[in-house]
Design an enzyme around this catalytic site. Structure first.
Site, PDB file in Angstrom:
ATOM      1  N   PHE A 106       0.834  -1.182   0.000  1.00 38.38           N
ATOM      2  CA  PHE A 106       0.000   0.000   0.000  1.00 38.38           C
ATOM      3  C   PHE A 106       0.880   1.247   0.000  1.00 38.38           C
ATOM      4  O   PHE A 106       2.102   1.154   0.107  1.00 38.38           O
ATOM      5  CB  PHE A 106      -0.922  -0.001   1.224  1.00 38.38           C
ATOM      6  CG  PHE A 106      -1.725  -1.272   1.374  1.00 38.38           C
ATOM      7  CD1 PHE A 106      -2.942  -1.411   0.739  1.00 38.38           C
ATOM      8  CD2 PHE A 106      -1.243  -2.338   2.125  1.00 38.38           C
ATOM      9  CE1 PHE A 106      -3.682  -2.590   0.851  1.00 38.38           C
ATOM     10  CE2 PHE A 106      -1.963  -3.520   2.250  1.00 38.38           C
ATOM     11  CZ  PHE A 106      -3.181  -3.643   1.608  1.00 38.38           C
ATOM     12  N   SER A 134      -6.724  -7.629  -1.542  1.00 40.08           N
ATOM     13  CA  SER A 134      -6.246  -7.109  -0.264  1.00 40.08           C
ATOM     14  C   SER A 134      -6.712  -5.665  -0.096  1.00 40.08           C
ATOM     15  O   SER A 134      -6.572  -4.855  -1.016  1.00 40.08           O
ATOM     16  CB  SER A 134      -4.718  -7.156  -0.195  1.00 40.08           C
ATOM     17  OG  SER A 134      -4.254  -8.489  -0.193  1.00 40.08           O
ATOM     18  N   CYS A 187      -3.555  -5.291   6.567  1.00 44.14           N
ATOM     19  CA  CYS A 187      -3.855  -5.929   5.284  1.00 44.14           C
ATOM     20  C   CYS A 187      -4.798  -7.110   5.505  1.00 44.14           C
ATOM     21  O   CYS A 187      -4.450  -8.082   6.172  1.00 44.14           O
ATOM     22  CB  CYS A 187      -2.560  -6.410   4.631  1.00 44.14           C
ATOM     23  SG  CYS A 187      -2.798  -7.229   3.043  1.00 44.14           S
ATOM     24  N   THR A 236      -8.088  -9.707   3.672  1.00 48.73           N
ATOM     25  CA  THR A 236      -8.532 -10.304   2.411  1.00 48.73           C
ATOM     26  C   THR A 236     -10.050 -10.230   2.285  1.00 48.73           C
ATOM     27  O   THR A 236     -10.772 -10.611   3.212  1.00 48.73           O
ATOM     28  CB  THR A 236      -8.079 -11.775   2.332  1.00 48.73           C
ATOM     29  OG1 THR A 236      -6.656 -11.835   2.433  1.00 48.73           O
ATOM     30  CG2 THR A 236      -8.520 -12.400   1.015  1.00 48.73           C
ATOM     31  N   ALA A 287      -8.149 -12.775  11.935  1.00 46.32           N
ATOM     32  CA  ALA A 287      -7.681 -13.914  12.729  1.00 46.32           C
ATOM     33  C   ALA A 287      -7.396 -13.506  14.173  1.00 46.32           C
ATOM     34  O   ALA A 287      -7.151 -12.327  14.461  1.00 46.32           O
ATOM     35  CB  ALA A 287      -6.421 -14.503  12.093  1.00 46.32           C
ATOM     36  N   HIS A 335       1.314  -4.590   7.690  1.00 48.25           N
ATOM     37  CA  HIS A 335       1.670  -5.481   8.792  1.00 48.25           C
ATOM     38  C   HIS A 335       1.946  -4.613  10.019  1.00 48.25           C
ATOM     39  O   HIS A 335       2.952  -3.900  10.071  1.00 48.25           O
ATOM     40  CB  HIS A 335       2.913  -6.314   8.451  1.00 48.25           C
ATOM     41  CG  HIS A 335       2.724  -7.164   7.247  1.00 48.25           C
ATOM     42  ND1 HIS A 335       3.786  -7.675   6.520  1.00 48.25           N
ATOM     43  CD2 HIS A 335       1.611  -7.589   6.616  1.00 48.25           C
ATOM     44  CE1 HIS A 335       3.318  -8.386   5.503  1.00 48.25           C
ATOM     45  NE2 HIS A 335       2.003  -8.345   5.544  1.00 48.25           N
ATOM     46  N   THR A 362       4.111  12.180   8.469  1.00 41.94           N
ATOM     47  CA  THR A 362       5.481  12.622   8.696  1.00 41.94           C
ATOM     48  C   THR A 362       5.708  12.901  10.170  1.00 41.94           C
ATOM     49  O   THR A 362       4.922  13.607  10.814  1.00 41.94           O
ATOM     50  CB  THR A 362       5.784  13.894   7.887  1.00 41.94           C
ATOM     51  OG1 THR A 362       5.582  13.623   6.496  1.00 41.94           O
ATOM     52  CG2 THR A 362       7.226  14.341   8.086  1.00 41.94           C
TER      53      THR A 362
END
Length: 236
Positions: free
Chosen positions: A2, A47, A54, A56, A70, A108, A154
């Site tokens: 991304f 995704s 991330c 699905t 999960a 992640h 930033t």
């Protein structure tokens, strides 16, 4: 992959606890609505970044989609605190034609941080974040990138140490585009640090480990050569 440029803000319209015998393995299924702007080219298995995580796509229609979260993801992110009506940042995975306006974001989550303070500065807002794990501070540098709930921002200030923190500033335009602007002290956000810092750290550690095992690390050779050249120039 991304960019950290949030496309739209979606709304959690349903949450369903999944039993351990299902494909979700005891996690949670989220249905996210108000997402029609990013579903025109959607396919099953795509995704989508949801608050920087991330996930699905398992089902979708014209305006909503469903994802499974999960148990491990629930433990390591703030998705477990979502409720019906919660707003979330959404971004589709990059395509070959995507403009890289933010930075490379994997989706992640590295840590969860708490909002320590929100300080107005003109029409901007300065947010101070304290990480749950202070170790992530070594990857956060002033004027560098950090991903907060999927938004590439930033860093304006960093303080290291066990009680360390970092700050980012949200201008008025960004406040309208991301869920972070509505956060209050005590709220939690998902954090992904810039991956470049991790790769550099691993490479440097590898060089020094080789040197410690009796092999000359490249970095060590370079330093020794520079020192020798400097001594020669001084006539020593």
């Amino acid at each position: 992959m991304f960019t950290g440029l949030v496309e739209i803000i979606g709304t959690v319209s349903a949450l369903e606890q999944l039993d351990e015998s299902s494909s979700g393995g005891g996690g949670t299924s989220l249905t996210i609505s108000d997402a029609q702007d990013i579903l025109g080219d959607a396919s099953l298995g795509d995704s989508i970044s949801v608050n920087g995580t991330c996930l699905t796509v398992t089902e979708f229609d014209k305006s909503s989609f469903k994802v499974g979260v999960a148990p491990e993801t629930l433990r390591r992110t703030n998705l477990g605190s979502l409720q019906k009506g919660s707003n979330v940042n959404l971004e589709r995975a990059v395509s070959a034609a995507t403009r890289m306006g933010g930075h490379f974001v994997q989706g992640h989550v590295d840590d969860i941080a708490s909002v320590e303070s929100v300080t107005p500065d003109g029409n901007a807002l300065t947010f101070r974040f304290k990480p749950r794990n202070p170790d992530v501070l070594r990857y956060i540098v002033e004027k560098g990138y950090v991903t907060i709930d999927g938004a590439s921002l930033t860093v304006t200030r960093v303080e290291d140490g066990p009680n360390g923190f970092w700050e980012v500033m949200l201008i008025a335009y960004t406040q309208e585009k991301v869920v972070t602007a509505a956060k209050k002290p005590g709220d939690h956000v998902n954090v992904e640090v810039d991956q470049v810092g991790k790769y550099v750290e691993k490479s440097v550690n590898g060089y020094f480990e080789k040197g410690a095992q009796g092999e000359f690390a490249i970095l060590e050779k370079m330093v020794n050569r520079l020192v020798d050249e400097r001594l020669k120039s001084l006539g020593k």
